[in-house]
Scaffold this motif. Structure first.
Motif, PDB file in Angstrom:
ATOM      1  N   ARG A 279       0.831  -1.213   0.000  1.00 62.45           N
ATOM      2  CA  ARG A 279       0.000   0.000   0.000  1.00 62.45           C
ATOM      3  C   ARG A 279       0.865   1.263   0.000  1.00 62.45           C
ATOM      4  O   ARG A 279       0.606   2.213  -0.730  1.00 62.45           O
ATOM      5  CB  ARG A 279      -0.929   0.009   1.219  1.00 62.45           C
ATOM      6  N   ARG A 280       1.944   1.267   0.809  1.00 65.46           N
ATOM      7  CA  ARG A 280       2.801   2.447   0.918  1.00 65.46           C
ATOM      8  C   ARG A 280       4.084   2.315   0.091  1.00 65.46           C
ATOM      9  O   ARG A 280       4.923   3.219   0.119  1.00 65.46           O
ATOM     10  CB  ARG A 280       3.155   2.703   2.380  1.00 65.46           C
ATOM     11  N   GLN A 281       4.254   1.185  -0.612  1.00 62.18           N
ATOM     12  CA  GLN A 281       5.408   0.981  -1.501  1.00 62.18           C
ATOM     13  C   GLN A 281       6.744   1.211  -0.779  1.00 62.18           C
ATOM     14  O   GLN A 281       7.694   1.758  -1.336  1.00 62.18           O
ATOM     15  CB  GLN A 281       5.303   1.903  -2.710  1.00 62.18           C
ATOM     16  N   CYS A 282       6.794   0.808   0.508  1.00 67.07           N
ATOM     17  CA  CYS A 282       8.009   0.895   1.330  1.00 67.07           C
ATOM     18  C   CYS A 282       8.480   2.344   1.522  1.00 67.07           C
ATOM     19  O   CYS A 282       9.656   2.576   1.845  1.00 67.07           O
ATOM     20  CB  CYS A 282       9.147   0.068   0.730  1.00 67.07           C
ATOM     21  N   ALA A 283       7.594   3.312   1.348  1.00 69.80           N
ATOM     22  CA  ALA A 283       7.992   4.720   1.454  1.00 69.80           C
ATOM     23  C   ALA A 283       8.354   5.146   2.877  1.00 69.80           C
ATOM     24  O   ALA A 283       9.326   5.888   3.066  1.00 69.80           O
ATOM     25  CB  ALA A 283       6.887   5.611   0.901  1.00 69.80           C
TER      26      ALA A 283
ATOM     27  N   ILE B 133      26.211 -23.706   6.675  1.00 68.15           N
ATOM     28  CA  ILE B 133      25.119 -22.767   6.422  1.00 68.15           C
ATOM     29  C   ILE B 133      25.686 -21.667   5.529  1.00 68.15           C
ATOM     30  O   ILE B 133      26.590 -20.934   5.933  1.00 68.15           O
ATOM     31  CB  ILE B 133      24.564 -22.174   7.724  1.00 68.15           C
ATOM     32  N   ILE B 134      25.155 -21.588   4.331  1.00 65.97           N
ATOM     33  CA  ILE B 134      25.692 -20.685   3.311  1.00 65.97           C
ATOM     34  C   ILE B 134      24.606 -19.710   2.876  1.00 65.97           C
ATOM     35  O   ILE B 134      23.485 -20.116   2.560  1.00 65.97           O
ATOM     36  CB  ILE B 134      26.194 -21.487   2.089  1.00 65.97           C
ATOM     37  N   ALA B 135      24.927 -18.432   2.866  1.00 68.67           N
ATOM     38  CA  ALA B 135      23.985 -17.411   2.400  1.00 68.67           C
ATOM     39  C   ALA B 135      24.474 -16.827   1.082  1.00 68.67           C
ATOM     40  O   ALA B 135      25.681 -16.694   0.864  1.00 68.67           O
ATOM     41  CB  ALA B 135      23.839 -16.304   3.441  1.00 68.67           C
ATOM     42  N   VAL B 136      23.542 -16.494   0.233  1.00 65.35           N
ATOM     43  CA  VAL B 136      23.848 -15.801  -1.023  1.00 65.35           C
ATOM     44  C   VAL B 136      23.449 -14.343  -0.853  1.00 65.35           C
ATOM     45  O   VAL B 136      22.300 -14.039  -0.528  1.00 65.35           O
ATOM     46  CB  VAL B 136      23.090 -16.436  -2.209  1.00 65.35           C
ATOM     47  N   SER B 137      24.397 -13.451  -1.047  1.00 70.55           N
ATOM     48  CA  SER B 137      24.121 -12.032  -0.842  1.00 70.55           C
ATOM     49  C   SER B 137      23.121 -11.506  -1.862  1.00 70.55           C
ATOM     50  O   SER B 137      23.276 -11.725  -3.067  1.00 70.55           O
ATOM     51  CB  SER B 137      25.421 -11.222  -0.945  1.00 70.55           C
ATOM     52  N   PRO B 138      22.102 -10.768  -1.398  1.00 72.67           N
ATOM     53  CA  PRO B 138      21.157 -10.147  -2.330  1.00 72.67           C
ATOM     54  C   PRO B 138      21.638  -8.788  -2.832  1.00 72.67           C
ATOM     55  O   PRO B 138      20.934  -8.138  -3.604  1.00 72.67           O
ATOM     56  CB  PRO B 138      19.900  -9.992  -1.470  1.00 72.67           C
TER      57      PRO B 138
ATOM     58  N   LYS C 103      16.290  -6.444  -6.645  1.00 71.82           N
ATOM     59  CA  LYS C 103      14.871  -6.088  -6.640  1.00 71.82           C
ATOM     60  C   LYS C 103      14.431  -5.923  -5.195  1.00 71.82           C
ATOM     61  O   LYS C 103      14.936  -6.610  -4.308  1.00 71.82           O
ATOM     62  CB  LYS C 103      14.034  -7.166  -7.341  1.00 71.82           C
ATOM     63  N   GLY C 104      13.504  -5.005  -4.970  1.00 70.29           N
ATOM     64  CA  GLY C 104      12.962  -4.849  -3.630  1.00 70.29           C
ATOM     65  C   GLY C 104      13.716  -3.831  -2.791  1.00 70.29           C
ATOM     66  O   GLY C 104      14.682  -3.206  -3.238  1.00 70.29           O
ATOM     67  N   PRO C 105      13.280  -3.674  -1.520  1.00 72.83           N
ATOM     68  CA  PRO C 105      13.772  -2.571  -0.684  1.00 72.83           C
ATOM     69  C   PRO C 105      14.952  -2.915   0.219  1.00 72.83           C
ATOM     70  O   PRO C 105      15.216  -2.184   1.175  1.00 72.83           O
ATOM     71  CB  PRO C 105      12.536  -2.257   0.167  1.00 72.83           C
ATOM     72  N   ALA C 106      15.673  -4.006  -0.040  1.00 75.18           N
ATOM     73  CA  ALA C 106      16.756  -4.395   0.873  1.00 75.18           C
ATOM     74  C   ALA C 106      17.772  -3.278   1.051  1.00 75.18           C
ATOM     75  O   ALA C 106      18.195  -2.967   2.176  1.00 75.18           O
ATOM     76  CB  ALA C 106      17.441  -5.665   0.370  1.00 75.18           C
ATOM     77  N   ALA C 107      18.197  -2.641  -0.048  1.00 73.39           N
ATOM     78  CA  ALA C 107      19.197  -1.583   0.046  1.00 73.39           C
ATOM     79  C   ALA C 107      18.652  -0.389   0.830  1.00 73.39           C
ATOM     80  O   ALA C 107      19.358   0.198   1.661  1.00 73.39           O
ATOM     81  CB  ALA C 107      19.642  -1.151  -1.350  1.00 73.39           C
ATOM     82  N   LYS C 108      17.409  -0.018   0.582  1.00 75.67           N
ATOM     83  CA  LYS C 108      16.785   1.105   1.292  1.00 75.67           C
ATOM     84  C   LYS C 108      16.727   0.816   2.788  1.00 75.67           C
ATOM     85  O   LYS C 108      17.058   1.674   3.612  1.00 75.67           O
ATOM     86  CB  LYS C 108      15.382   1.344   0.743  1.00 75.67           C
ATOM     87  N   ILE C 109      16.335  -0.397   3.144  1.00 76.54           N
ATOM     88  CA  ILE C 109      16.223  -0.769   4.553  1.00 76.54           C
ATOM     89  C   ILE C 109      17.592  -0.748   5.225  1.00 76.54           C
ATOM     90  O   ILE C 109      17.750  -0.228   6.341  1.00 76.54           O
ATOM     91  CB  ILE C 109      15.572  -2.156   4.681  1.00 76.54           C
TER      92      ILE C 109
END
Length: 320
Positions: free
Chosen positions: A154-158, A219-224, A232-238
């Motif tokens: 609704r707020r588009q992560c604003a 346990i291996i993580a892949v960086s987004p 894609k998405g708000p990861a960098a903004k957050i």
């Protein structure tokens, strides 16, 4: 057996790659349900549906969510009638939510329903919700507490994110708990989903983080994050709003003490000098097509296999 933790578009892409190179008995995909909610009287499970549609080969690749070739007659008519149209439900997608809601009302678990819907799409691999009980993520922001989809759609992560309220007292689904304890478990792969909105809700469930770590498998993580940006998405903004470096080093900081290795893109090779206390795999991580998904999946699976062949303690293994 590989256990993949996923949520959203990036997670679904790697999950699809893993499913293309591993047989069904060697892969299980546990999906975030922290963004599940009730809308228009229907139970919506966005991440589960994104993973399901992606593995079924019917996902809308342009939008990153929903079904390819979708029609929108229902939403158009709902808007005409003055109904809530901010959360878009396509005509074919709508059938998923109606059937899920019907089965839940009949007493079936979300796990059982998810497996049945995946099977109806011809998916043989296991797609497992992180929890059968509601485990809503609440976003704390400069505008107060927001329900997840109010913030995200609704707020588009604003609004500026200041923190998250997860669901630490909710138990993992019975199927998820069984996967954690499965003697055949060889490794955990954290897909390149948003660490805060998609992966943390899974790890926040009662005992999950500790139980996975106690298994002693890599346990291996892949960086987004690639070259300082989220694909894609708000990861960098957050990350920026929380004062975390928007980089693979920032992702390493977030998962430090829990993961044993981090997969980073070639464009972030300089991070090797910043991340000194965990093993790194540098390889192309941008998944533009099926070939990219398969290549990344094979690289990550191969890394898990190398760990076992070396017989090394993952946390002390040297960098690649």
């Amino acid at each position: 057996m590989i256990l993949a933790l996923a949520g959203g578009v990036g997670g679904a892409k790697l999950a699809a790659g893993l499913s293309a190179v591993l047989p069904p008995e060697q892969l299980a995909i546990v999906v975030n349900t922290g963004d599940d909610f009730e809308h228009l009287g229907l139970r919506i499970s966005p991440d589960i549906d994104t993973v399901t549609y992606t593995l079924a080969g019917i996902a809308n690749r342009e939008l990153g969510w929903g079904i390819a070739g979708e029609s929108w007659a229902f939403m158009d008519q709902l808007a005409k009638l003055g109904g809530e149209s901010w959360f878009r439900l396509g005509d074919r997608d709508l059938a998923t939510h109606v059937e899920r809601t019907r089965r839940l009302a009949a007493g079936e678990s979300l796990t059982t329903i998810t497996a049945a819907l995946a099977g109806a799409h011809g998916i043989a691999h296991r797609i497992v919700p992180m929890a059968d009980d509601p485990a809503p993520t609440i976003v704390h922001s400069d505008e107060g507490a927001l329900a997840f989809q109010d913030y995200f759609v609704r707020r588009q992560c604003a609004p500026k994110l200041t923190g998250l309220a997860l669901a630490p007292h909710v138990r993992p689904s019975t199927a998820f708990a069984a996967l954690i304890d499965d003697p055949a478990l060889e490794g955990v792969i954290v897909c390149p989903s948003n660490p805060y909105l998609s992966i943390d809700p899974i790890l926040a469930l009662d005992g999950v983080r500790e139980r996975l770590k106690a298994r002693g498998v890599p346990i291996i993580a892949v960086s987004p994050i690639i070259a300082g940006k989220a694909v894609k998405g708000p990861a960098a903004k957050i990350m920026a709003e929380l004062g975390v470096p928007v980089s693979s080093a920032g992702i390493a900081d977030h998962y430090r003490g829990w993961i044993d290795g981090l997969v980073i893109d070639e464009s972030d090779r300089a991070a090797v000098d910043e991340i000194r206390d965990m093993r790194l795999l540098v390889t192309p991580t941008l998944m533009r097509d099926d070939a990219d998904r398969h290549a990344l999946a094979e690289a990550v699976i191969g890394w898990v296999q190398q760990w076992h062949l070396a017989g090394a303690n993952p946390i002390s293994a040297p960098k690649a």
